[in-house]
Design a protein around this motif. Structure first.
Motif, PDB file in Angstrom:
ATOM      1  N   ALA A 137       0.830  -1.213   0.000  1.00 13.40           N
ATOM      2  CA  ALA A 137       0.000   0.000   0.000  1.00 13.40           C
ATOM      3  C   ALA A 137       0.864   1.263   0.000  1.00 13.40           C
ATOM      4  O   ALA A 137       0.553   2.243  -0.691  1.00 13.40           O
ATOM      5  CB  ALA A 137      -0.924  -0.010   1.219  1.00 13.40           C
ATOM      6  N   HIS A 138       1.945   1.276   0.756  1.00 12.53           N
ATOM      7  CA  HIS A 138       2.795   2.471   0.799  1.00 12.53           C
ATOM      8  C   HIS A 138       3.487   2.689  -0.536  1.00 12.53           C
ATOM      9  O   HIS A 138       3.618   3.827  -1.007  1.00 12.53           O
ATOM     10  CB  HIS A 138       3.811   2.366   1.946  1.00 12.53           C
ATOM     11  N   CYS A 139       3.958   1.607  -1.148  1.00 14.19           N
ATOM     12  CA  CYS A 139       4.577   1.727  -2.472  1.00 14.19           C
ATOM     13  C   CYS A 139       3.566   2.264  -3.483  1.00 14.19           C
ATOM     14  O   CYS A 139       3.881   3.150  -4.287  1.00 14.19           O
ATOM     15  CB  CYS A 139       5.117   0.374  -2.937  1.00 14.19           C
ATOM     16  N   ARG A 140       2.345   1.730  -3.434  1.00 14.15           N
ATOM     17  CA  ARG A 140       1.320   2.202  -4.377  1.00 14.15           C
ATOM     18  C   ARG A 140       1.002   3.665  -4.149  1.00 14.15           C
ATOM     19  O   ARG A 140       0.611   4.383  -5.066  1.00 14.15           O
ATOM     20  CB  ARG A 140       0.050   1.346  -4.260  1.00 14.15           C
ATOM     21  N   ASN A 141       1.195   4.136  -2.913  1.00 11.86           N
ATOM     22  CA  ASN A 141       1.016   5.565  -2.616  1.00 11.86           C
ATOM     23  C   ASN A 141       2.259   6.381  -2.970  1.00 11.86           C
ATOM     24  O   ASN A 141       2.317   7.585  -2.670  1.00 11.86           O
ATOM     25  CB  ASN A 141       0.685   5.761  -1.126  1.00 11.86           C
TER      26      ASN A 141
END
Lengths: 346, 346
Positions: free
Chosen positions: B101-105
């Motif tokens: 999720a953090h990478c996608r953000n």
């Protein structure tokens, strides 16, 4: 001298806790850019409670208080061209010329000719830089519209500023810390900006109900790490894109960062008292801090039409109305949190 | 056991100031998602100087060092599908799975499976999460292109991150605090993003020259209030829309806020050491703080094509090249500021 002056009633904080409606000389035009406004409605702000509670440092003398008001123009200086006597006006809580470089950048609260009024929990107020400051409301203003217009002087644009500063946009996940009138307004503002999920942190049933009415999708009643864990669970395992900090204490700021995802932004509008930042932790997690004292004038052109057409109704934060002579009761109700926000009618 | 392992040369910081090229066991694949990369070029980062100078707290044991490298894939684990042995790759200075999720953000530096490498001022490095981390450079890589690719592993995207975090866009006025390689990269990044005016604060002639080459419109050699006054004068009476803080000390952060207009944003990428914020002053002036450790992987898809087509040439920050066995000289040159940024060739 004072005998020949007309005299108005105005709220004066004599010392912490000692708030009274006194009789003072009517304000007069002091500069050609001034206007005098007869107050139709005013209110008590959460930030008025800091000096009322004696938490703004030592108070050395009695001071007028109040900075939110709508009213009718009573007189204008010779350089005022955009206002006429009898106009119904909204007064943002700080005045500004609306022409300097900072105003043009949308930061009217830093206007080089700006500042704060003498208190407007009163019958009359002198408004410097009247052309730049006051926004005229066209047509008839009935009592039903009044609280929604009054909410535009500070509380709603302040919640809106938290959301704008935090970058809330279509699809954002948002947590609001603080269930005072500003926090509740921030809930409404975040939904208006298209937030997909808004979580209101509140432990009080009446405020939870208004948060829900304003569009909150979830209410979290716990605090600290437990509250942040609940936020994270609701959001599928990470913190919120944006957290709106609407209190101003060290504890509420900590709560805000606990509830924020890496790369997210805290939009803060609670006047900071004893707030300290953990910069290394913010740096590691790419968490930003944005906000400040809301430049209300910058937002009115966008917000007023929605209030006038009835699509935006921010005045629901006023859950108690007091006659001006009962102003001490209004402060007590706010201080004891029996009222969310107290409206005052002179 | 160690006798039967192949052995590589790698830079080890034994204690502050004591940096050596040691012989260590070659790294091996430890997880199916790993790759081993043979380093073609590495370099010394300003942040390497903190432990070299003993400013990161007490060092209890010898440690490998270095986090910037380009190289050729030597071997891959069985779960690596996007890389082949022989690929020329850029390694962002932290690894990430690029799927959480953090990478996608876009915050790959907070990847739930991410972290830092064993030091890569060495001949070989093990790269965890190789598919998510490494970016393949198509075609032939000649020596002219090498420094520009190497600059994409950290220094240029870090300057870029300062500019993006501060909201630099077409027409912005920008001041850059810090004339190290990151500050100079921030000048280039701000111009690339369309800044109308970029002011580089620098007292060193060689760095002033590179700032100008990178597009700085003005150089301010004074500091403190005097420096801020010079910035304000250049910008017609107010501070910059965006200040890029590329040092990380309390003094440089103060300089940044002194040089910022109300409503502006400081984008900071200097690893903070002893930075304290004046929150009430920020609040009054609506000044924001954004930035952090640069999520390099997030920017490579945008930046690499411009390096490959020659329109972006960030490698000019490398003004000295050392063979890996001279790594101690490279550190000394950086420490004494006789080099802006030292490139290392194994």
């Amino acid at each position: 001298m004072s005998d020949i002056l007309a005299r108005m009633r105005a709220t004066v904080l004599h010392s912490p806790g000692d708030i009274r409606l006194d009789t003072l000389p009517d304000p007069v035009l002091e500069a050609d850019t001034d206007a005098i406004v007869r107050v139709v409605a005013s209110c008590v702000c959460g930030s008025d409670l800091w000096p009322f509670r004696g938490l703004n440092g030592e108070q050395t003398e009695a001071q007028q208080i109040g900075h939110e008001q709508v009213g009718v123009v009573e007189s204008v200086g010779s350089d005022v061209s955009g206002l006429r006597v009898g106009d119904f006006v909204i007064a943002p809580f700080m005045y500004s010329d609306n022409t300097c470089a900072h105003c043009r950048n949308g930061v009217q609260t830093s206007c080089v000719n700006g500042g704060g009024y003498a208190g407007c929990q009163a019958e009359l107020v002198r408004i410097p830089q009247a052309d730049g400051t006051l926004v005229t409301v066209p047509g008839e203003v009935d009592d039903d519209l009044l609280p929604h217009l009054l909410a535009l002087t500070d509380v709603f644009p302040t919640g809106h500023h938290a959301a704008v500063s935090a970058g809330v946009t279509h699809g954002s996940t948002v947590t609001v810390v603080g269930d005072g009138a500003v926090g509740l307004s921030a809930v409404l503002a975040a939904k208006r900006l298209g937030a997909s999920t808004v979580i209101a942190m509140s432990r009080h049933e009446d405020r939870q109900a208004l948060a829900t009415q304003f569009g909150a999708d979830h209410v979290v009643a716990t605090r600290g790490k437990e509250g942040a864990a609940e936020v994270t669970e609701i959001l599928g395992g990470i913190g919120a894109d944006a957290v709106l900090e609407c209190v101003g204490t060290g504890e509420s700021m900590k709560q805000a960062f606990l509830s924020l995802r890496p790369g997210g932004t805290v939009g803060y509008v609670g006047v900071p008292h004893g707030v300290e930042m953990n910069i290394p932790a913010m740096f590691r997690r790419n968490q930003s801090l944005a906000g400040g004292v809301a430049p209300v004038r910058n937002y009115l052109d966008e917000l007023l039409p929605e209030v006038l057409d009835g699509s935006l109704r921010p005045g629901a934060v006023f859950d108690a109305t007091f006659a001006l002579e009962k102003v001490a009761d209004a402060y007590r109700a706010m201080d004891e949190r029996t009222a969310i926000k107290a409206l005052l009618r002179p």
